[in-house]
Structures are given as C-alpha cells and as structure tokens.
Design a protein around this motif. Structure first.
Motif, PDB file in Angstrom:
ATOM      1  N   ARG A   1       0.397  -1.549  -0.175  1.00 23.20           N
ATOM      2  CA  ARG A   1      -0.184   0.070  -0.246  1.00 23.20           C
ATOM      3  C   ARG A   1       0.794   1.488  -0.182  1.00 23.20           C
ATOM      4  O   ARG A   1       0.958   1.942  -0.678  1.00 23.20           O
ATOM      5  CB  ARG A   1      -0.983  -0.272   1.270  1.00 23.20           C
ATOM      6  CG  ARG A   1      -2.000  -1.447   1.569  1.00 23.20           C
ATOM      7  CD  ARG A   1      -2.615  -1.023   2.633  1.00 23.20           C
ATOM      8  NE  ARG A   1      -3.947   0.159   2.012  1.00 23.20           N
ATOM      9  CZ  ARG A   1      -4.820  -0.338   2.258  1.00 23.20           C
ATOM     10  NH1 ARG A   1      -4.934  -1.547   1.951  1.00 23.20           N
ATOM     11  NH2 ARG A   1      -6.109   0.558   2.303  1.00 23.20           N
ATOM     12  N   ARG A   2       2.134   0.849   0.181  1.00 26.38           N
ATOM     13  CA  ARG A   2       2.912   2.709   0.722  1.00 26.38           C
ATOM     14  C   ARG A   2       3.431   2.935  -1.019  1.00 26.38           C
ATOM     15  O   ARG A   2       3.455   3.914  -0.747  1.00 26.38           O
ATOM     16  CB  ARG A   2       3.637   2.072   2.118  1.00 26.38           C
ATOM     17  CG  ARG A   2       4.846   3.223   1.222  1.00 26.38           C
ATOM     18  CD  ARG A   2       5.470   3.170   3.755  1.00 26.38           C
ATOM     19  NE  ARG A   2       6.316   3.976   2.952  1.00 26.38           N
ATOM     20  CZ  ARG A   2       6.349   5.676   4.046  1.00 26.38           C
ATOM     21  NH1 ARG A   2       5.396   6.053   3.826  1.00 26.38           N
ATOM     22  NH2 ARG A   2       6.891   6.323   4.202  1.00 26.38           N
TER      23      ARG A   2
ATOM     24  N   ALA B   1       0.024   4.020  -2.759  1.00 21.91           N
ATOM     25  CA  ALA B   1      -0.161   5.273  -2.122  1.00 21.91           C
ATOM     26  C   ALA B   1       1.899   6.327  -2.370  1.00 21.91           C
ATOM     27  O   ALA B   1       1.215   7.541  -3.411  1.00 21.91           O
ATOM     28  CB  ALA B   1       0.580   5.580  -0.645  1.00 21.91           C
ATOM     29  N   ARG B   2       2.834   5.706  -2.934  1.00 18.12           N
ATOM     30  CA  ARG B   2       3.915   7.354  -2.795  1.00 18.12           C
ATOM     31  C   ARG B   2       3.525   7.258  -4.664  1.00 18.12           C
ATOM     32  O   ARG B   2       3.681   8.299  -5.148  1.00 18.12           O
ATOM     33  CB  ARG B   2       4.603   5.956  -2.823  1.00 18.12           C
ATOM     34  CG  ARG B   2       5.748   6.462  -1.493  1.00 18.12           C
ATOM     35  CD  ARG B   2       6.239   7.471  -1.142  1.00 18.12           C
ATOM     36  NE  ARG B   2       5.903   8.180   0.408  1.00 18.12           N
ATOM     37  CZ  ARG B   2       7.740   8.216   0.769  1.00 18.12           C
ATOM     38  NH1 ARG B   2       8.178   7.647   0.837  1.00 18.12           N
ATOM     39  NH2 ARG B   2       7.155   8.895   2.167  1.00 18.12           N
TER      40      ARG B   2
ATOM     41  N   SER C   1       0.924  10.091  -5.640  1.00 19.83           N
ATOM     42  CA  SER C   1       1.791  11.326  -5.113  1.00 19.83           C
ATOM     43  C   SER C   1       2.789  11.269  -6.351  1.00 19.83           C
ATOM     44  O   SER C   1       2.803  13.110  -6.725  1.00 19.83           O
ATOM     45  CB  SER C   1       2.316  11.478  -3.653  1.00 19.83           C
ATOM     46  OG  SER C   1       1.657  10.770  -2.044  1.00 19.83           O
TER      47      SER C   1
ATOM     48  N   PHE D   1      -8.759   0.786   0.095  1.00 22.06           N
ATOM     49  CA  PHE D   1      -7.628   2.125  -0.308  1.00 22.06           C
ATOM     50  C   PHE D   1      -8.332   3.515  -0.477  1.00 22.06           C
ATOM     51  O   PHE D   1      -9.608   3.739  -1.409  1.00 22.06           O
ATOM     52  CB  PHE D   1      -7.021   1.541  -1.363  1.00 22.06           C
ATOM     53  CG  PHE D   1      -6.042   3.128  -1.565  1.00 22.06           C
ATOM     54  CD1 PHE D   1      -4.521   2.451  -0.808  1.00 22.06           C
ATOM     55  CD2 PHE D   1      -5.815   4.216  -2.013  1.00 22.06           C
ATOM     56  CE1 PHE D   1      -3.514   3.229  -0.945  1.00 22.06           C
ATOM     57  CE2 PHE D   1      -4.512   4.886  -2.202  1.00 22.06           C
ATOM     58  CZ  PHE D   1      -3.540   4.627  -1.294  1.00 22.06           C
TER      59      PHE D   1
ATOM     60  N   ASP E   1      -2.024   5.609   3.277  1.00 22.06           N
ATOM     61  CA  ASP E   1      -2.937   5.479   2.410  1.00 22.06           C
ATOM     62  C   ASP E   1      -2.596   6.752   1.921  1.00 22.06           C
ATOM     63  O   ASP E   1      -2.809   6.895   0.806  1.00 22.06           O
ATOM     64  CB  ASP E   1      -4.375   5.156   2.278  1.00 22.06           C
ATOM     65  CG  ASP E   1      -4.273   3.678   2.438  1.00 22.06           C
ATOM     66  OD1 ASP E   1      -3.767   2.944   2.169  1.00 22.06           O
ATOM     67  OD2 ASP E   1      -5.889   3.360   2.713  1.00 22.06           O
TER      68      ASP E   1
ATOM     69  N   ASP F   1      -0.213   8.952   2.286  1.00 24.64           N
ATOM     70  CA  ASP F   1       1.352   8.945   1.428  1.00 24.64           C
ATOM     71  C   ASP F   1       1.773  11.029   2.498  1.00 24.64           C
ATOM     72  O   ASP F   1       1.518  11.718   1.796  1.00 24.64           O
ATOM     73  CB  ASP F   1       1.459   9.728   0.471  1.00 24.64           C
ATOM     74  CG  ASP F   1       2.351   9.837  -0.173  1.00 24.64           C
ATOM     75  OD1 ASP F   1       3.653   9.505   0.469  1.00 24.64           O
ATOM     76  OD2 ASP F   1       3.297   9.920  -0.685  1.00 24.64           O
TER      77      ASP F   1
END
Lengths: 291, 145
Positions: A20-21, A24-25, A28, A107, B49, B51
């Motif tokens: 998940r990290r 998420a990154r 971004s 998510f 999630d 970030d």
C-alpha cells in the motif's frame, strides 16, 4: 518527504504485489506530474457527484461495504477543494467513511483540487489506471460538492451517480443543472427523513418532461439505515453510459488538459503580475503561457 | 505539506483538532482530518494511504501515555519512520519527556498559538530539504521547545 531511492519500476512492482505504501507514493508522484509507464488497462470507475451536504460520503461508505462483502477491492478517490487564497485544503471526507479505514480490500485517498477548475484534474485518469493495474476492481471518484454546472466528472468516470436529498428547493434547480442530464443514475438520499419521496417524485417528473427515452433510474435510499442500497448497487452495476457521452468525455478531457497546462506552466506568476498591472491583455497572456 | 490530524482513542472533544486543521489549511497545507475515536491501527492505515509527511495527534483524555507510543511504534513497524509526529491537547508537564522520547518532535498544549505551529512546520520543511532527521523513526535530538 520522498526518499526517492527506489526506481519507479520497482515501486510499481511493489504496488502490484499489494504494498500500500508504494501505491500511495506512486499516487503522490502522479499528483506531482510524473508519468508512469503502465500496460493498457480498463478501470471500472464510478463518479459520485451532487450538492454539498446531501450525504455523498456516507452513501459511498455504504457502497464500499457492499462491494467489499461481495469480494471486490474498492478504491476511493475523494476530491475536496483547495483554498483559493492559501492553497491549503481541509480534506475531511474520510471522517464520514470510517468503514474505509480497516481491511485490506479498501484504499482511500483524499485529493485536493490544487487550483484545477471543474473540481477534478486530468491526473485522475492516470490515477485510476494505476489503481486498476494494481487490482482495484471498483474505483469511486467523489467530486467536490457540485453546483449546477459541474460536468467535468464525465471525463474520468464511466458511470455517474448523482446524489440529491430532500428539501433541496424548487425542482427547477434540478432542471437547470447540467449534471442531471449527465447522471446515469440518481439517488435521493436520506429516505428516512420527510420530503425525500417527494424530492424523488419531482426529479422523476422533471426528467419525464424531456424527449429522452433512456431516462436515468431514480432511487430512494438511506445511507443512514442502509435501505435501498442493495438495489442501488445492482442498478449501478448494470448501467452503461450512452454513446453520445463519448464526445462529451473527450471534450472535457481536452479542456481539463488545457486547464492543467495553464495552471502548471512556469511563467504563470509573471503573467498574472502583468495582468494585474494591466500591461498585457488576456489574449496576450494566453499566447505567452502557451508559447 | 500533507498532514494527517488525528484524534486517537475515546475522547470526544475535537474543537482543538479542528482549530489546528483549519489553521494549517490557512497556512497552505493539505490537511486530512480523521474525525473522532480512531484506533492506532486505523491512524497508521490513514497515514499510509494518504502518503503524508506529518501526523498531528490530539488527545485530551489522559491516554496519551498508551496511545502515542502505540502509534509511534506502529509507524516505525510499517516503514513510516520518515513521517514527522507532533502532539497537542492535554499532556501534563511530567509526561512531556516521555512523549518526546517516543519520537514526537513538538507538543502544543493549551495556549499555543497557531502561528507558532505554522513556524514549527516551516522549520520541519527546512530540515527535510537539508536532509536533517525529522521523522518518528529517525535519530532523536531535534525537538521544538
């Protein structure tokens, strides 16, 4: 605060394997304007729009629960406005969807509009592609509470659910709204409150005034006590957008890309300074930004 | 900065957290507010999630001595050691050192000014740019007092 030591490809692999990290990154990175090379995918997307305060977030929470119980992996992208003055944003859609904060099958990501007109940016498209590639089978995009003319969501969502509530004023308001013509399904939320059935009836009769044969279904639901949710999901699953929507989708995507290029262009501050002092015209400003 | 403002545990008062969230927004930050009564694991999930670079914890119930260590440990275990954690609410003087030892970089109690919190975040941004440690899993030392 990206450490930035992992190459992008490795990060995509990691997100694909369920990290998940990494996912998420990567989201971004997309938000910052980076382009990811992904195989072609066909994301399943639902746009949820409607006026502020009608219960969009709470209703989405119920849809998420339904789909998770049925074995889907659900991603939510919730868009809230950035402050036009400070550029900051208060992203509080999560607090109404606490079902989304546990379990591996959901998510949730909050996004700020960051100055993009229409409430959603062209970056939603690569984001939904990434989520789809990583196995998220249902992707819900929640727009900012819309006024009467917010149609850009059709550029990014294959199906559009419009949410309304009781006591939303004269039905002429709904008829004026462009978005109601674009909705594939309409849900009148808060059916546990008085006036909801009347609101649904007047939306139905308003739709029937037109010549269109393929009218969107109007569902009466309550996110509060879950009544009508199952029927709503079944209707969402089977609905499809009409063909004429394609042209509109492409138009909105083009406009959105145009807007984003303007907003993200390097010389924007200088051009705004010159416009403020009156030393250039608006047309000259555009020429300079796009040259 | 992207920042999560969270209310861990069972206390039901979030006026302070909302004032902070609003002030950070007006200071140009993107703030994700969690709402009340979040568990440490929910908060870690949200930080993952979304970030974000920073997590602000508001606690008024007296359970800071249990909740803050749980959350800080959880962040480190989840590989989120680069996330900066700051705290606010009611944290008695005798507990401050303990809370700092968990990796928290600042504590803003009653009477704190919102512009001071914004200055703190600016200082954090400067440190990040220079590559100096700021995260909950990075070396101790620097704190805002």
């Amino acid at each position: 605060m990206a450490l930035g030591v992992t190459p992008l490809g490795e990060k995509i692999e990691s997100a694909l394997s369920g990290n998940r990290r990494s996912l998420a990154r990567l989201l971004s990175r997309i938000e910052e304007g980076e382009t990811l090379e992904l195989p072609e995918v066909t994301p399943w997307t639902l746009g949820v729009t409607g006026p502020p305060g009608v219960g969009k977030s709470t209703l989405i929470g119920r849809l998420v629960e339904y789909w998770i119980d049925n074995g889907e992996k659900v991603a939510v992208l919730a868009v809230d406005p950035s402050s036009p003055r400070s550029g900051g944003a208060l992203l509080a859609d999560r607090m109404r969807m606490d079902s989304t904060d546990s379990g591996e099958s959901v998510f949730f990501r909050s996004l700020a509009t960051r100055g993009h007109p229409g409430g959603v940016s062209h970056l939603l498209s690569p984001m939904t592609d990434l989520l789809c590639y990583c196995g998220w089978s249902r992707i819900i995009i929640e727009t900012v509470g819309s006024g009467q003319a917010e149609t850009r969501i059709v550029a990014f969502a294959d199906r559009v659910l419009m949410v309304d509530g009781p006591d939303r004023g004269d039905i002429i308001q709904a008829e004026k709204a462009g978005i109601i013509e674009l909705a594939d399904i309409i849900a009148v939320n808060k059916s546990d409150k008085p006036g909801a059935k009347r609101a649904a009836d007047s939306i139905r009769s308003s739709l029937e005034l037109g010549n269109d044969k393929n009218l969107p279904e109007v569902h009466l639901v309550s996110a509060h006590n879950s009544s009508g949710i199952d029927e709503l999901v079944v209707a969402i699953e089977k609905c499809s957008s009409p063909d004429w929507r394609n042209r509109l989708r492409i138009t909105e995507r083009l406009l959105s890309t145009w807007d984003s290029r303007l907003i993200m262009s390097d010389g924007l501050d200088g051009v705004l300074d010159d416009l403020e002092t009156g030393s250039i015209t608006l047309d000259e400003a555009l020429d300079r930004l796009l040259s | 900065m992207r920042i999560v403002v969270a209310k861990p545990g069972l206390d039901g008062h979030d006026r302070g957290a909302k004032v902070i969230a609003r002030a950070l927004r007006d200071g140009g930050h993107e703030v994700v507010y969690t709402g009340l009564r979040r568990t440490p694991s929910e908060i870690i999930r949200i930080v993952t999630d979304e970030d974000v670079s920073a997590l602000g914890l508001s606690t008024l119930s007296g359970a800071h001595d249990v909740l803050i260590p749980k959350i800080c440990d959880g962040l480190r275990e989840a590989g989120l050691g680069d996330v900066m954690v700051f705290a606010g609410g009611i944290i008695p003087n005798r507990d401050r050192e303990f809370v700092f030892e968990q990796g928290v970089r600042a504590i803003f109690g009653p009477g704190s000014r919102t512009d001071e919190i914004l200055s703190f975040l600016d200082a954090c941004s400067d440190r990040i740019e220079k590559g100096e440690p700021i995260g909950v899993g990075q070396s101790a030392g620097w704190r805002w007092e």
